[in-house]
Design a protein around this motif. Sequence first.
Motif: not given
Length: 84
Positions: A1-7, A35-43, A45-55
């Motif tokens: 399932m992909f997050l609904s908020e656009p990047l 999250e650890l390498k780029y010091k970003i929050n979980n939300t 990171a999940c949006k980025i993972i979803d985008y990378l998976e979708k593409n």
Amino acid sequence: MFLSEPLNFKELIFINSFTVDAIREFVTFTVSFLELKYKINNTRACKIIDYLEKNEYISGYEGANPRKVLLTKEGLEKLKKTWI
């Protein structure tokens, strides 16, 4: 399932630079790695993972296993040309 908020624009730029780094350095990675390498929050990171998976830059969810980078070096070079 992909997050609904656009990047947003910053996230898209981050994804482009992250994809280059991931192909050069890593074979697999996880949300917690982002999250650890780029010091970003979980939300984010999940949006980025979803985008990378979708593409199809990374593999899909496989339980506790890390995701595999699917983009080859040749594919990366082709992709970088579209970013310019």
